[in-house]
Design an enzyme around this catalytic site. Structure first.
Site, PDB file in Angstrom:
ATOM      1  N   ASP A 139       0.929  -1.176  -0.026  1.00  0.00           N
ATOM      2  CA  ASP A 139       0.001   0.040   0.023  1.00  0.00           C
ATOM      3  C   ASP A 139       0.836   1.233   0.050  1.00  0.00           C
ATOM      4  O   ASP A 139       2.047   1.198   0.412  1.00  0.00           O
ATOM      5  CB  ASP A 139      -0.934   0.159   1.347  1.00  0.00           C
ATOM      6  CG  ASP A 139      -2.497   0.990   1.204  1.00  0.00           C
ATOM      7  OD1 ASP A 139      -3.266   0.252   0.806  1.00  0.00           O
ATOM      8  OD2 ASP A 139      -2.050   2.048   0.930  1.00  0.00           O
ATOM      9  N   LYS A 188      -5.353   3.048 -10.700  1.00  0.00           N
ATOM     10  CA  LYS A 188      -5.140   1.699 -10.945  1.00  0.00           C
ATOM     11  C   LYS A 188      -4.252   1.628 -12.089  1.00  0.00           C
ATOM     12  O   LYS A 188      -3.366   0.571 -11.946  1.00  0.00           O
ATOM     13  CB  LYS A 188      -6.608   1.100 -11.330  1.00  0.00           C
ATOM     14  CG  LYS A 188      -7.509   0.658 -10.212  1.00  0.00           C
ATOM     15  CD  LYS A 188      -8.767  -0.026 -10.625  1.00  0.00           C
ATOM     16  CE  LYS A 188      -9.836   0.104  -9.374  1.00  0.00           C
ATOM     17  NZ  LYS A 188      -9.212  -1.092  -8.256  1.00  0.00           N
ATOM     18  N   SER A 239     -14.538  -3.064  -8.939  1.00  0.00           N
ATOM     19  CA  SER A 239     -16.184  -3.421  -8.858  1.00  0.00           C
ATOM     20  C   SER A 239     -16.942  -3.163 -10.163  1.00  0.00           C
ATOM     21  O   SER A 239     -17.635  -3.645 -10.423  1.00  0.00           O
ATOM     22  CB  SER A 239     -16.890  -2.627  -7.633  1.00  0.00           C
ATOM     23  OG  SER A 239     -16.184  -2.809  -6.706  1.00  0.00           O
ATOM     24  N   HIS A 245     -12.873 -10.447  -9.483  1.00  0.00           N
ATOM     25  CA  HIS A 245     -13.735  -9.524  -8.537  1.00  0.00           C
ATOM     26  C   HIS A 245     -14.112 -10.520  -7.520  1.00  0.00           C
ATOM     27  O   HIS A 245     -14.812 -11.317  -7.591  1.00  0.00           O
ATOM     28  CB  HIS A 245     -14.944  -9.091  -9.379  1.00  0.00           C
ATOM     29  CG  HIS A 245     -15.767  -8.305  -8.806  1.00  0.00           C
ATOM     30  ND1 HIS A 245     -16.938  -8.334  -8.861  1.00  0.00           N
ATOM     31  CD2 HIS A 245     -15.616  -7.027  -7.744  1.00  0.00           C
ATOM     32  CE1 HIS A 245     -17.698  -7.450  -7.859  1.00  0.00           C
ATOM     33  NE2 HIS A 245     -16.657  -6.675  -7.242  1.00  0.00           N
ATOM     34  N   ASN A 260     -16.876  -9.107  -0.666  1.00  0.00           N
ATOM     35  CA  ASN A 260     -16.330  -8.867   0.918  1.00  0.00           C
ATOM     36  C   ASN A 260     -17.309  -9.671   2.060  1.00  0.00           C
ATOM     37  O   ASN A 260     -18.676  -9.217   1.711  1.00  0.00           O
ATOM     38  CB  ASN A 260     -16.511  -7.307   1.000  1.00  0.00           C
ATOM     39  CG  ASN A 260     -16.158  -6.756   2.472  1.00  0.00           C
ATOM     40  OD1 ASN A 260     -15.168  -7.329   3.302  1.00  0.00           O
ATOM     41  ND2 ASN A 260     -16.741  -5.732   2.911  1.00  0.00           N
TER      42      ASN A 260
HETATM   43  N1  NAD Z   1     -15.480  -2.861  -0.433  1.00  0.00           N
HETATM   44  C1  NAD Z   1     -15.990  -3.777  -0.933  1.00  0.00           C
HETATM   45  O1  NAD Z   1     -16.849  -4.731  -0.770  1.00  0.00           O
HETATM   46  C2  NAD Z   1     -15.525  -4.308  -2.626  1.00  0.00           C
HETATM   47  C3  NAD Z   1     -15.861  -5.432  -3.088  1.00  0.00           C
HETATM   48  C4  NAD Z   1     -15.088  -5.793  -4.457  1.00  0.00           C
HETATM   49  C5  NAD Z   1     -14.332  -5.132  -5.065  1.00  0.00           C
HETATM   50  N2  NAD Z   1     -14.065  -4.044  -4.632  1.00  0.00           N
HETATM   51  C6  NAD Z   1     -12.988  -3.260  -5.201  1.00  0.00           C
HETATM   52  O2  NAD Z   1     -11.744  -3.348  -4.416  1.00  0.00           O
HETATM   53  C7  NAD Z   1     -10.880  -2.033  -4.663  1.00  0.00           C
HETATM   54  C8  NAD Z   1     -10.349  -1.549  -3.381  1.00  0.00           C
HETATM   55  O3  NAD Z   1     -11.575  -1.620  -2.453  1.00  0.00           O
HETATM   56  P1  NAD Z   1     -11.518  -1.313  -0.918  1.00  0.00           P
HETATM   57  O4  NAD Z   1     -13.102  -1.411  -0.384  1.00  0.00           O
HETATM   58  O5  NAD Z   1     -10.510  -2.479  -0.057  1.00  0.00           O
HETATM   59  O6  NAD Z   1     -10.982   0.139  -0.601  1.00  0.00           O
HETATM   60  P2  NAD Z   1     -10.260   0.692   0.466  1.00  0.00           P
HETATM   61  O7  NAD Z   1     -10.223   2.253   0.437  1.00  0.00           O
HETATM   62  O8  NAD Z   1     -10.496  -0.057   1.943  1.00  0.00           O
HETATM   63  O9  NAD Z   1      -8.629   0.452   0.216  1.00  0.00           O
HETATM   64  C9  NAD Z   1      -7.935   0.942  -0.777  1.00  0.00           C
HETATM   65  C10 NAD Z   1      -6.438   1.038  -0.630  1.00  0.00           C
HETATM   66  O10 NAD Z   1      -5.818   1.466  -1.655  1.00  0.00           O
HETATM   67  C11 NAD Z   1      -4.410   2.085  -1.235  1.00  0.00           C
HETATM   68  N3  NAD Z   1      -4.248   2.930  -2.546  1.00  0.00           N
HETATM   69  C12 NAD Z   1      -4.538   4.131  -2.901  1.00  0.00           C
HETATM   70  N4  NAD Z   1      -3.737   4.151  -3.796  1.00  0.00           N
HETATM   71  C13 NAD Z   1      -2.770   3.433  -3.934  1.00  0.00           C
HETATM   72  C14 NAD Z   1      -1.522   3.666  -4.637  1.00  0.00           C
HETATM   73  N5  NAD Z   1      -1.269   4.133  -5.544  1.00  0.00           N
HETATM   74  N6  NAD Z   1      -0.652   2.395  -4.323  1.00  0.00           N
HETATM   75  C15 NAD Z   1      -0.830   1.564  -3.269  1.00  0.00           C
HETATM   76  N7  NAD Z   1      -2.018   1.518  -2.538  1.00  0.00           N
HETATM   77  C16 NAD Z   1      -3.046   2.407  -3.084  1.00  0.00           C
HETATM   78  C17 NAD Z   1      -5.230   2.843  -0.120  1.00  0.00           C
HETATM   79  O11 NAD Z   1      -4.167   3.625   0.581  1.00  0.00           O
HETATM   80  C18 NAD Z   1      -6.309   2.095   0.430  1.00  0.00           C
HETATM   81  O12 NAD Z   1      -5.603   1.400   1.444  1.00  0.00           O
HETATM   82  C19 NAD Z   1     -11.848  -1.055  -5.543  1.00  0.00           C
HETATM   83  O13 NAD Z   1     -11.364  -1.091  -6.771  1.00  0.00           O
HETATM   84  C20 NAD Z   1     -13.374  -1.599  -5.161  1.00  0.00           C
HETATM   85  O14 NAD Z   1     -14.137  -1.089  -5.986  1.00  0.00           O
HETATM   86  C21 NAD Z   1     -14.521  -3.446  -3.340  1.00  0.00           C
END
Ligand code: NAD
Length: 299
Positions: A34, A99, A121, A142, A145
């Site tokens: 991260d 991303k 997502s 994908h 959670n």
């Molecule tokens: N939350 C859900 O239920 C869920 C389910 C499926 C998919 N997703 C997808 O998963 C991805 C992450 O979601 P999340 O809920 O874990 O978000 P989150 O906000 O909990 O975590 C995202 C993390 O990415 C880190 N980050 C940001 N920029 C970065 C970079 N340049 N390099 C490295 N790390 C970086 C942030 O510091 C953070 O810790 C998203 O694309 C989301 O759409 C989320």
């Protein structure tokens, strides 16, 4: 395919934590990265907690949990983590430019035959992979959670994704005990599209004062046999992530996905769900405070 295989998980938030746990506990050397060192360390502690809970509940033996912990490394140096990795799972914030930047950085070090997966997502895999050195190796994986409880992985085929990449990703899913389905790229795939629609509609009902948050969630749990209601689920997912998905679906699929103003207001207030201590409901020590649900017209 495990053991010698190294997997890099980029993004140590809610999902990165669960995905890293899934790979480390299935025998893969797993590097979790991260940009935020604190987030990375919190993720390590969360993975350890999931494993310790597993031992306490008799689902995992102590030696396996210790081995999984030893297979997990966390840090902020993505380039170093990518050395010798066979799979990158990108799961940073739901923003296309972020991303793409993370994947571009990883690709400077990843071996040429490594698979590049995004846990997006709703975003386009074709767009995410457009500037990659081999878009055929880029696909969506994908996860759901909480990853350690949810069995499904949607494998997403972008315009350029090869059959070989889908087949390899399916093998990874099998190896970590997940059931995979394959979906042609479409905004919101099969799941996020439905889930975003239901969560948004539930928020409109809450905003209009149709029923209390508790009653809307109870209606879905008892009326449809859903394990959680749409408002509780939004709190688990995070309304910031949910809003980003809705905005993308609104832009790509039209007005039926217009984000409910109450979601925009909650995100602006930092009331984004469990991870901030309050969303539709309030949370104390990780548990929902009874009777704390927002009341639409009384807001
Ligand atoms: N939350 C859900 O239920 C869920 C389910 C499926 C998919 N997703 C997808 O998963 C991805 C992450 O979601 P999340 O809920 O874990 O978000 P989150 O906000 O909990 O975590 C995202 C993390 O990415 C880190 N980050 C940001 N920029 C970065 C970079 N340049 N390099 C490295 N790390 C970086 C942030 O510091 C953070 O810790 C998203 O694309 C989301 O759409 C989320």
């Amino acid at each position: 395919m495990r053991g010698a295989q190294k997997v890099v998980v980029a993004g140590a938030g809610l999902m990165g934590t669960g995905i890293a746990h899934a790979f480390a506990s299935s025998g893969f050397d797993t590097a979790l990265c991260d940009i935020d060192a604190d987030a990375a360390e919190r993720a390590r502690a969360s993975v350890h907690n999931i494993l310790d809970d597993g031992v306490r509940l008799g689902k995992v033996d102590g030696d396996s949990a210790a081995a999984a912990k030893s297979r997990l490394t966390v840090g902020t140096d993505l380039a170093a983590a990518c050395q010798g990795a066979a799979l990158l799972v990108e799961t940073v914030s739901e923003k296309l430019n972020v991303k793409r930047a993370v994947i571009a950085q990883a690709e400077t070090i990843l071996p040429a035959d490594a698979l590049v997966a995004s846990n997006t997502s709703a975003l386009s895999i074709t767009e995410i992979g457009r500037d990659c050195r081999d878009p055929g190796k880029v696909l969506g994986m994908h996860f759901f959670n909480p990853v350690h409880k949810m069995k499904l992985v949607e494998l997403v085929r972008g315009l350029a994704t090869s059959d070989e990449a889908i087949a390899k990703a399916k093998d990874y899913c099998d190896a970590i005990g997940k059931t995979s389905i394959t979906v042609n790229e479409a905004p919101g795939l099969t799941t996020s599209r439905m889930s975003a629609m239901m969560g948004n509609e539930a928020m409109y009902m809450l905003q209009e004062g149709v029923a209390s948050a508790e009653d809307i969630d109870t209606a879905h749990r008892l009326g449809f046999n859903h394990p959680v209601g749409p408002l509780e689920l939004g709190d688990i997912t995070g309304w910031d992530t949910r809003l980003a998905v809705l905005r993308y679906l609104h832009q790509t699929l039209g007005d039926k996905f217009r984000p409910c103003p109450l979601i925009i207001k909650m995100v602006a207030a930092g009331r984004i769900g469990r991870k901030s201590g309050a969303g539709v409901y309030e949370y104390r020590d990780g548990a929902k405070v009874p009777g704390s649900g927002l009341r639409g017209n009384a807001l």
